[in-house]
Write a protein that holds these residues in place. Structure first.
Motif, PDB file in Angstrom:
ATOM      1  N   UNK A   5       0.850  -1.188   0.000  1.00 27.89           N
ATOM      2  CA  UNK A   5       0.000   0.000   0.000  1.00 27.89           C
ATOM      3  C   UNK A   5       0.884   1.236   0.000  1.00 27.89           C
ATOM      4  N   UNK A   6       0.456   2.248  -0.729  1.00 24.16           N
ATOM      5  CA  UNK A   6       1.232   3.479  -0.847  1.00 24.16           C
ATOM      6  C   UNK A   6       0.842   4.453   0.259  1.00 24.16           C
ATOM      7  N   UNK A   7       1.829   4.935   1.007  1.00 26.89           N
ATOM      8  CA  UNK A   7       1.599   5.865   2.106  1.00 26.89           C
ATOM      9  C   UNK A   7       2.361   7.162   1.863  1.00 26.89           C
ATOM     10  N   UNK A   8       1.771   8.267   2.332  1.00 25.27           N
ATOM     11  CA  UNK A   8       2.446   9.564   2.316  1.00 25.27           C
ATOM     12  C   UNK A   8       2.618  10.035   3.748  1.00 25.27           C
ATOM     13  N   UNK A   9       3.851  10.311   4.138  1.00 21.11           N
ATOM     14  CA  UNK A   9       4.154  10.856   5.458  1.00 21.11           C
ATOM     15  C   UNK A   9       4.476  12.332   5.296  1.00 21.11           C
ATOM     16  N   UNK A  10       3.685  13.197   5.923  1.00 20.89           N
ATOM     17  CA  UNK A  10       3.920  14.639   5.864  1.00 20.89           C
ATOM     18  C   UNK A  10       4.381  15.083   7.247  1.00 20.89           C
ATOM     19  N   UNK A  11       5.672  15.315   7.387  1.00 22.47           N
ATOM     20  CA  UNK A  11       6.294  15.591   8.686  1.00 22.47           C
ATOM     21  C   UNK A  11       7.543  16.433   8.461  1.00 22.47           C
ATOM     22  N   UNK A  12       7.628  17.573   9.175  1.00 23.22           N
ATOM     23  CA  UNK A  12       8.754  18.475   8.949  1.00 23.22           C
ATOM     24  C   UNK A  12       9.934  18.217   9.880  1.00 23.22           C
ATOM     25  N   UNK A  13       9.804  17.296  10.822  1.00 22.14           N
ATOM     26  CA  UNK A  13      10.937  16.924  11.669  1.00 22.14           C
ATOM     27  C   UNK A  13      11.637  15.732  11.022  1.00 22.14           C
ATOM     28  N   UNK A  14      12.845  15.929  10.487  1.00 22.36           N
ATOM     29  CA  UNK A  14      13.514  14.873   9.702  1.00 22.36           C
ATOM     30  C   UNK A  14      13.661  13.542  10.434  1.00 22.36           C
ATOM     31  N   UNK A  15      14.024  13.584  11.722  1.00 25.75           N
ATOM     32  CA  UNK A  15      14.233  12.333  12.456  1.00 25.75           C
ATOM     33  C   UNK A  15      12.938  11.537  12.577  1.00 25.75           C
ATOM     34  N   UNK A  16      11.822  12.246  12.864  1.00 23.46           N
ATOM     35  CA  UNK A  16      10.537  11.563  13.003  1.00 23.46           C
ATOM     36  C   UNK A  16      10.082  11.018  11.654  1.00 23.46           C
ATOM     37  N   UNK A  17      10.241  11.820  10.602  1.00 23.48           N
ATOM     38  CA  UNK A  17       9.844  11.382   9.264  1.00 23.48           C
ATOM     39  C   UNK A  17      10.632  10.146   8.844  1.00 23.48           C
ATOM     40  N   UNK A  18      11.907  10.159   9.111  1.00 22.02           N
ATOM     41  CA  UNK A  18      12.757   9.028   8.727  1.00 22.02           C
ATOM     42  C   UNK A  18      12.400   7.783   9.539  1.00 22.02           C
ATOM     43  N   UNK A  19      12.126   7.975  10.831  1.00 21.45           N
ATOM     44  CA  UNK A  19      11.760   6.849  11.691  1.00 21.45           C
ATOM     45  C   UNK A  19      10.478   6.182  11.191  1.00 21.45           C
ATOM     46  N   UNK A  20       9.446   6.996  10.912  1.00 23.76           N
ATOM     47  CA  UNK A  20       8.188   6.436  10.434  1.00 23.76           C
ATOM     48  C   UNK A  20       8.370   5.766   9.085  1.00 23.76           C
ATOM     49  N   UNK A  21       9.075   6.418   8.178  1.00 26.41           N
ATOM     50  CA  UNK A  21       9.258   5.876   6.841  1.00 26.41           C
ATOM     51  C   UNK A  21      10.015   4.548   6.877  1.00 26.41           C
ATOM     52  N   UNK A  22      11.079   4.489   7.668  1.00 29.26           N
ATOM     53  CA  UNK A  22      11.884   3.263   7.741  1.00 29.26           C
ATOM     54  C   UNK A  22      11.066   2.106   8.321  1.00 29.26           C
ATOM     55  N   UNK A  23      10.336   2.368   9.377  1.00 26.77           N
ATOM     56  CA  UNK A  23       9.586   1.299  10.036  1.00 26.77           C
ATOM     57  C   UNK A  23       8.438   0.814   9.159  1.00 26.77           C
ATOM     58  N   UNK A  24       7.741   1.752   8.516  1.00 26.50           N
ATOM     59  CA  UNK A  24       6.636   1.365   7.635  1.00 26.50           C
ATOM     60  C   UNK A  24       7.141   0.609   6.409  1.00 26.50           C
ATOM     61  N   UNK A  25       8.294   1.016   5.904  1.00 27.79           N
ATOM     62  CA  UNK A  25       8.872   0.325   4.746  1.00 27.79           C
ATOM     63  C   UNK A  25       9.220  -1.119   5.087  1.00 27.79           C
ATOM     64  N   UNK A  26       9.762  -1.344   6.279  1.00 23.29           N
ATOM     65  CA  UNK A  26      10.117  -2.703   6.682  1.00 23.29           C
ATOM     66  C   UNK A  26       8.892  -3.587   6.846  1.00 23.29           C
TER      67      UNK A  26
END
Length: 232
Positions: A5-26
């Motif tokens: 499923x395709x997800x869009x994460x809209x987050x301006x804090x880089x660490x939080x955005x990266x954390x969510x993206x990495x975990x969801x990708x896995x």
């Protein structure tokens, strides 16, 4: 069914955005991240994610404004609001915005994945075809366009209002308690006030009345709940 499923994460804090993206990708999701509110609508004009994780506080357009605009143009896209402001939670539950869920910071990545899966399950269930309406029904549902039509006129329902009407139209004459309606609308056992259902019903009835002033097809049963009654 939710894999890839395709997800869009809209987050301006880089660490939080990266954390969510990495975990969801896995966990098998395809993830895109944006860090500015003004970039969201142009991106959505070219892409079609299944779900958006939308931060409340963003540079440019804020999350509340974006949620309203997304709901108007793409009501089928699920939205989870993300906020560090606990006092905003009641507003984020969707009475006016139509957000599907919310997550409060700080959160665990595991919680994010669980919420995303729960919302996607509800969205997929809501997209299942409804029983065909009678030929003379005053209101019909366009499942593909997520529209409710009264004599061919779009009622302009939010995603939550559409789901609520859809549930009742599946069983004309059946009385649904507020708790039953909440169970159909929020399948992750979220705790929501009964006033939330009343608020949605009030707005839904107003929109139907504007199109069909001579009919009252959603009726209150005092002390019990609501029912869809297209006939007199």
């Amino acid at each position: 069914m939710m894999d890839n499923a395709s997800l869009l994460v809209v987050e301006d804090e880089p660490k939080i955005a990266r954390l969510m993206a990495d975990y969801l990708t896995t966990h098998g999701f395809e993830v895109t991240t944006l860090d500015h509110g003004d970039h969201v609508m142009p991106w959505l004009a070219k892409q079609a994610p299944s779900l958006i994780l939308l931060d409340l506080m963003l540079p440019g357009k804020d999350g509340l404004t974006l949620c309203r605009e997304i709901r108007q143009q793409w009501p089928h896209i699920a939205i989870i609001m993300v906020t560090a402001k606990v006092e905003e939670v009641d507003r984020l539950l969707g009475l006016e915005l139509g957000a599907d869920d919310y997550i409060c910071k700080p959160f665990s990545p595991r919680e994010v994945v669980a919420r995303v899966k729960a919302v996607l399950r509800r969205s997929q269930a809501a997209a299942e075809p409804a029983p065909p309406a009678a030929g003379n029904a005053p209101v019909t549902l366009d499942e593909d366009g997520w529209q409710a039509l009264a004599n061919g006129q779009d009622l302009g329902l939010t995603a939550v209002e559409f789901q609520l009407l859809r549930v009742m139209m599946q069983a004309p004459g059946r009385i649904f308690s507020r708790e039953q309606l909440m169970d159909h609308m929020y399948r992750d056992n979220r705790i929501v006030s009964e006033r939330t259902v009343d608020s949605h019903i009030k707005k839904l009835r107003k929109k139907i009345h504007e199109a069909l002033p001579e009919l009252e097809i959603i009726r209150s049963v005092y002390g019990v709940g609501y029912k869809y009654q297209p006939e007199g």
